[in-house]
Design a protein around this motif. Structure first.
Motif, mmCIF file in Angstrom:
data_model
loop_
_atom_site.group_PDB
_atom_site.id
_atom_site.type_symbol
_atom_site.label_atom_id
_atom_site.label_comp_id
_atom_site.label_asym_id
_atom_site.label_seq_id
_atom_site.Cartn_x
_atom_site.Cartn_y
_atom_site.Cartn_z
ATOM 1 N N ALA A 150 59.620 14.483 5.200
ATOM 2 C CA ALA A 150 58.348 13.977 4.663
ATOM 3 C C ALA A 150 57.429 13.581 5.814
ATOM 4 C CB ALA A 150 58.603 12.793 3.744
ATOM 5 N N ARG A 151 57.018 14.553 6.588
ATOM 6 C CA ARG A 151 56.292 14.286 7.825
ATOM 7 C C ARG A 151 54.950 13.615 7.598
ATOM 8 N NH1 ARG A 151 59.175 14.885 12.740
ATOM 9 N NH2 ARG A 151 61.118 15.853 12.067
ATOM 10 N N ASP A 152 54.329 13.819 6.437
ATOM 11 C CA ASP A 152 53.043 13.176 6.179
ATOM 12 C C ASP A 152 53.176 11.659 6.099
ATOM 13 O OD1 ASP A 152 51.830 15.622 6.123
ATOM 14 O OD2 ASP A 152 51.801 15.790 3.935
ATOM 15 N N CYS A 153 54.366 11.198 5.760
ATOM 16 C CA CYS A 153 54.580 9.756 5.634
ATOM 17 C C CYS A 153 54.743 9.086 6.998
ATOM 18 C CB CYS A 153 55.813 9.488 4.770
ATOM 19 S SG CYS A 153 56.196 7.735 4.552
ATOM 20 N N TRP A 154 55.372 9.781 7.919
ATOM 21 C CA TRP A 154 55.740 9.160 9.192
ATOM 22 C C TRP A 154 54.546 9.104 10.133
ATOM 23 C CZ3 TRP A 154 60.331 6.803 9.642
ATOM 24 C CH2 TRP A 154 61.319 7.154 8.725
ATOM 25 N N GLN A 155 54.203 7.901 10.532
ATOM 26 C CA GLN A 155 53.105 7.679 11.457
ATOM 27 C C GLN A 155 53.642 7.062 12.748
ATOM 28 O OE1 GLN A 155 49.944 8.708 10.638
ATOM 29 N NE2 GLN A 155 50.920 9.478 8.754
ATOM 30 N N ALA A 156 53.228 7.618 13.870
ATOM 31 C CA ALA A 156 53.650 7.065 15.156
ATOM 32 C C ALA A 156 53.039 5.683 15.353
ATOM 33 C CB ALA A 156 53.238 7.989 16.291
ATOM 34 N N VAL A 157 53.864 4.734 15.717
ATOM 35 C CA VAL A 157 53.379 3.385 16.037
ATOM 36 C C VAL A 157 52.723 3.451 17.415
ATOM 37 C CG1 VAL A 157 54.056 0.995 16.476
ATOM 38 C CG2 VAL A 157 55.188 2.313 14.661
ATOM 39 N N PRO A 158 51.505 2.965 17.565
ATOM 40 C CA PRO A 158 50.842 3.043 18.875
ATOM 41 C C PRO A 158 51.545 2.155 19.902
ATOM 42 C CG PRO A 158 49.539 1.736 17.349
ATOM 43 C CD PRO A 158 50.641 2.354 16.544
ATOM 44 N N PRO A 159 51.360 2.438 21.181
ATOM 45 C CA PRO A 159 51.926 1.563 22.217
ATOM 46 C C PRO A 159 51.405 0.139 22.080
ATOM 47 C CG PRO A 159 51.162 3.631 23.166
ATOM 48 C CD PRO A 159 50.652 3.593 21.753
ATOM 49 N N ASN A 160 52.236 -0.808 22.489
ATOM 50 C CA ASN A 160 51.871 -2.227 22.484
ATOM 51 C C ASN A 160 51.459 -2.685 21.088
ATOM 52 O OD1 ASN A 160 52.280 -1.980 25.255
ATOM 53 N ND2 ASN A 160 50.122 -1.662 25.661
ATOM 54 N N THR A 174 59.803 5.804 21.689
ATOM 55 C CA THR A 174 59.153 6.243 20.456
ATOM 56 C C THR A 174 59.473 5.309 19.297
ATOM 57 O OG1 THR A 174 61.026 7.686 19.921
ATOM 58 C CG2 THR A 174 59.202 8.652 21.163
ATOM 59 N N LEU A 175 58.532 5.206 18.361
ATOM 60 C CA LEU A 175 58.733 4.416 17.152
ATOM 61 C C LEU A 175 57.776 4.926 16.080
ATOM 62 C CD1 LEU A 175 60.546 1.982 16.329
ATOM 63 C CD2 LEU A 175 58.528 0.540 16.634
ATOM 64 N N TYR A 176 58.304 5.050 14.857
ATOM 65 C CA TYR A 176 57.529 5.543 13.723
ATOM 66 C C TYR A 176 57.682 4.585 12.551
ATOM 67 C CZ TYR A 176 57.229 10.092 16.086
ATOM 68 O OH TYR A 176 56.982 11.102 16.975
ATOM 69 N N VAL A 177 56.692 4.603 11.671
ATOM 70 C CA VAL A 177 56.764 3.828 10.440
ATOM 71 C C VAL A 177 56.411 4.735 9.274
ATOM 72 C CG1 VAL A 177 54.389 2.995 10.660
ATOM 73 C CG2 VAL A 177 56.020 1.729 9.248
ATOM 74 N N ALA A 219 53.982 -2.893 4.769
ATOM 75 C CA ALA A 219 53.965 -3.050 6.224
ATOM 76 C C ALA A 219 52.546 -3.122 6.744
ATOM 77 C CB ALA A 219 54.689 -1.891 6.891
ATOM 78 N N SER A 220 52.384 -3.806 7.849
ATOM 79 C CA SER A 220 51.121 -3.845 8.571
ATOM 80 C C SER A 220 51.407 -3.633 10.050
ATOM 81 C CB SER A 220 50.417 -5.191 8.367
ATOM 82 O OG SER A 220 51.202 -6.259 8.872
ATOM 83 N N VAL A 221 50.416 -3.096 10.756
ATOM 84 C CA VAL A 221 50.541 -2.839 12.188
ATOM 85 C C VAL A 221 49.438 -3.616 12.904
ATOM 86 C CG1 VAL A 221 50.537 -1.094 14.007
ATOM 87 C CG2 VAL A 221 51.495 -0.544 11.762
ATOM 88 N N SER A 222 49.819 -4.332 13.956
ATOM 89 C CA SER A 222 48.859 -5.117 14.719
ATOM 90 C C SER A 222 49.176 -5.004 16.202
ATOM 91 C CB SER A 222 48.890 -6.586 14.274
ATOM 92 O OG SER A 222 50.201 -7.126 14.414
ATOM 93 N N VAL A 223 48.287 -5.534 17.026
ATOM 94 C CA VAL A 223 48.480 -5.492 18.479
ATOM 95 C C VAL A 223 49.584 -6.469 18.869
ATOM 96 C CG1 VAL A 223 47.385 -5.946 20.710
ATOM 97 C CG2 VAL A 223 46.097 -4.814 18.884
ATOM 98 N N VAL A 250 59.610 0.411 3.171
ATOM 99 C CA VAL A 250 59.119 0.701 4.520
ATOM 100 C C VAL A 250 60.316 1.063 5.381
ATOM 101 C CG1 VAL A 250 57.982 -0.208 6.578
ATOM 102 C CG2 VAL A 250 57.174 -0.888 4.325
ATOM 103 N N VAL A 251 60.162 2.121 6.151
ATOM 104 C CA VAL A 251 61.189 2.499 7.117
ATOM 105 C C VAL A 251 60.548 2.545 8.496
ATOM 106 C CG1 VAL A 251 63.004 4.129 7.728
ATOM 107 C CG2 VAL A 251 62.281 3.920 5.341
ATOM 108 N N VAL A 252 61.168 1.882 9.449
ATOM 109 C CA VAL A 252 60.754 1.934 10.846
ATOM 110 C C VAL A 252 61.886 2.598 11.612
ATOM 111 C CG1 VAL A 252 59.993 0.621 12.853
ATOM 112 C CG2 VAL A 252 59.455 -0.212 10.554
ATOM 113 N N ALA A 253 61.588 3.636 12.382
ATOM 114 C CA ALA A 253 62.650 4.390 13.027
ATOM 115 C C ALA A 253 62.196 4.983 14.350
ATOM 116 C CB ALA A 253 63.135 5.513 12.098
#
Length: 262
Positions: A229-239, A209-212, A249-253, A219-222
């Motif tokens: 503050a659950r609305d802030c935490w977004q699950a990082v997708p696989p890969n 598991t990983l969240y941002v 922060a940005s999220v990419s493949v 930015v917190v990655v955990a």
């Protein structure tokens, strides 16, 4: 599985995430909610950037919940970029040298996951680490070997995300050659004092598991959300790759050369 946290943004005290929140990293060392085991008591570590180019580091084999020095350090140290990690060992010794985060030069690295069949490929994996970096290997974990292998690719000129992908690809090839059927699972973070690169990747369908949490000034990655503050935490997708710099922060493949290891 271990639990970790990486922070980038306005300087804050480490305790704001390591100790104070309702689901802080210290709390997760006893009561992790999204790991195979709820207890992560095989040591811990923090690494932070301050006035010098190289990061500070404190690691200990005691459980995080029982180390008063961790609480004291967390109350006193303020940083714009820091890592924290609580360990659940997966086959290697509980020693200070095996606790995360690992430091080399200006770089910090920590990992949650496993290299399938590590005992079968360890000797060949270590042989891939060049002499210029092998002397920096002081522990016995697959995580540290992966870190040094990524640094080797960075010395060859690859940017950090590509170096991480190349290191994982190297390990996958060794696993294939050894006939390993277990997966390679990896949630990891690498920093140079300015930028954090965090990845969530697995050779099967079960990455750690990983969240941002992307706020106005940080930015917190955990591995798990640390506060309510659950609305802030977004699950990082696989890969996927999270790149955090100066509080944004940005999220990419995140792609690994699977065709080479297939």
């Amino acid at each position: 599985m271990c639990r970790f946290l990486a922070y980038s943004g306005v300087p804050v005290f480490l305790e704001d995430f390591v100790a104070s929140p309702c689901h802080s990293l210290i709390h997760q060392s006893l009561h992790a909610e999204e790991a195979k085991t709820g207890t992560n008591g095989d040591g811990f570590g923090v690494g932070w950037y301050g006035e010098r180019s190289e990061p500070g580091q404190y690691r200990e084999i005691r459980p995080a919940w029982s180390d008063e020095n961790l609480l004291s350090i967390s109350r006193q140290v303020r940083s714009h970029l820091f890592f924290a990690h609580v360990r659940a060992a997966t086959g290697t010794a509980t020693t200070r040298a095996n606790c995360h985060p690992f430091v080399h030069g200006r770089h910090l690295f920590m990992h949650n996951g496993q290299v399938g069949g590590y005992a079968l490929i360890r000797r060949r994996l270590e042989a891939l680490i060049p002499d210029t970096l092998y002397d920096a290997r002081v522990g016995t974990t697959d995580s540290e070997a992966l870190f040094l292998l990524a640094l080797a690719h960075m010395e060859e000129g690859l940017p950090a995300p590509d170096a991480l992908a190349a290191a994982i690809g190297d390990v996958l090839l060794l696993m294939q050659a050894a006939g390993v059927q277990e997966p390679l699972r990896c949630a990891a973070a690498l920093a140079d004092g300015e930028t954090i690169h965090a990845i969530r990747w697995s050779s099967d369908a079960k990455p750690p598991t990983l969240y941002v949490c992307n706020r106005d000034d940080s930015v917190v990655v955990a591995s798990e959300p640390v506060d309510a503050a659950r609305d802030c935490w977004q699950a990082v997708p696989p890969n996927a790759l999270v790149t955090a710099t100066r509080g944004s922060a940005s999220v990419s493949v995140f792609e690994v050369g699977l065709k080479r290891a297939a």
